[in-house]
Design an enzyme around this catalytic site. Structure first.
Site, mmCIF file in Angstrom:
data_model
loop_
_atom_site.group_PDB
_atom_site.id
_atom_site.type_symbol
_atom_site.label_atom_id
_atom_site.label_comp_id
_atom_site.label_asym_id
_atom_site.label_seq_id
_atom_site.Cartn_x
_atom_site.Cartn_y
_atom_site.Cartn_z
ATOM 1 N N GLY A 12 0.748 -0.844 -0.359
ATOM 2 C CA GLY A 12 0.336 -0.047 -0.074
ATOM 3 C C GLY A 12 0.576 1.833 0.121
ATOM 4 C CB ALA A 13 3.968 2.055 -0.731
ATOM 5 C CB ILE A 17 0.297 5.700 6.417
ATOM 6 C CG1 ILE A 17 -0.393 6.435 6.395
ATOM 7 C CG2 ILE A 17 1.209 4.833 6.876
ATOM 8 C CD1 ILE A 17 -1.629 6.258 7.856
ATOM 9 C CB SER A 133 -6.747 3.039 13.040
ATOM 10 O OG SER A 133 -8.325 2.087 13.425
ATOM 11 C CE1 TYR A 140 -2.887 0.969 27.391
ATOM 12 C CE2 TYR A 140 -3.087 2.828 25.803
ATOM 13 C CZ TYR A 140 -2.330 2.678 27.098
ATOM 14 O OH TYR A 140 -1.640 2.689 27.439
ATOM 15 C CB VAL A 175 -3.743 9.626 9.015
ATOM 16 C CG1 VAL A 175 -2.703 10.085 8.852
ATOM 17 C CG2 VAL A 175 -3.538 9.181 10.341
#
Length: 248
Positions: A12-13, A17, A133, A140, A175
């Site tokens: 996914g480049a 991101i 994500s 948490y 993002v």
């Protein structure tokens, strides 16, 4: 882990991101194999990036999440040191495709690359970074306790087996990417939640790509990080720590 001279595979480049991570790796002296898949615009951007930084890789225009792609990488560069499972989409309408890429691609890529990175079978060891994500860290956030079974179990299994492979997760909030900009149009049957989603965006804020990549750099270079998920928000970073020691 110093990045200079290392070989990295980034899925996914083409944009967002993944592209920023690929650029960072290249700027730090790593050799990078890119995934080339989706739109023509994405293909053009990746090819332009490859041509500028590493012309020889243009011939490797095959899907990265395949045994053939990993084998080609090993034959070309002598091994694989880093895998970045970054490829992902958001579309509640085509949910099966979303699961297949976001989850299936991540698992498939990790299993395949272990065959080449495993020190027990001649590999050099290394690190796998899964770009997830904040959605995966909600427990948490609400309960203040670590919870990321996929990364934790794999990291512990790698240590117990002596593979020499670290595994971590990068969990950014919202993002500023093309995927983020198209969220409203991809909610499908959950379009009624667009307002609530916007409220969350306004409350948490939006990350820049530089902030996300900073978190990635920490996870990939710090060899003490294993079995951990780094939650990255505009005003803070939090680790959901899991000890990957087989004696715990």
């Amino acid at each position: 882990m110093a990045l200079n001279g290392k070989t990295a595979v980034v899925t996914g480049a083409a944009m967002g991101i993944g592209r920023s991570i690929a650029e960072l790796l290249l700027q730090n002296g790593a050799k990078v194999v890119f995934e080339i898949r989706y739109s023509c615009a994405s293909h053009f951007e990746v090819l332009r990036l490859n041509t500028f930084f590493f012309p020889a890789i243009n011939e490797t225009v095959i899907p990265v999440v395949s045994q053939a792609a990993f084998q080609k990488t090993v034959e070309t560069f002598g091994g694989i040191d880093i895998l970045v499972n970054n490829a992902g989409i958001f579309n509640e309408i085509t949910w099966e495709k979303t699961i297949g890429i976001n989850l299936g691609g991540c698992i498939r890529g990790s299993y395949l690359v272990i065959e080449h990175m495993n020190k027990l079978t001649g590999g050099r060891g290394g690190v796998i970074i899964n770009v997830a994500s904040m959605a995966g860290k909600l427990m948490y956030l609400h309960l203040n306790r670590p919870f990321h079974p996929l990364i934790e179990s794999r990291a512990a299994a790698s240590v117990a087996s002596g593979y020499g492979i670290r595994m971590n997760a990068l969990c950014p909030g919202f993002v500023q990417t093309d995927l983020f900009s198209s969220i409203k149009s991809k909610l499908g049957q959950f379009s009624n939640l667009a307002g609530a989603n916007q409220e969350l965006i306004e409350k948490l804020g939006v990350l820049t790509l530089a902030e996300v990549v900073e978190g990635f750099l920490e996870l990939v270079t710090d060899e003490t990080k294993n079995g951990e998920a780094l939650l990255v928000l505009p005003k803070e970073k939090k680790y959901a720590t899991f000890s990957a020691s087989p004696t715990d």
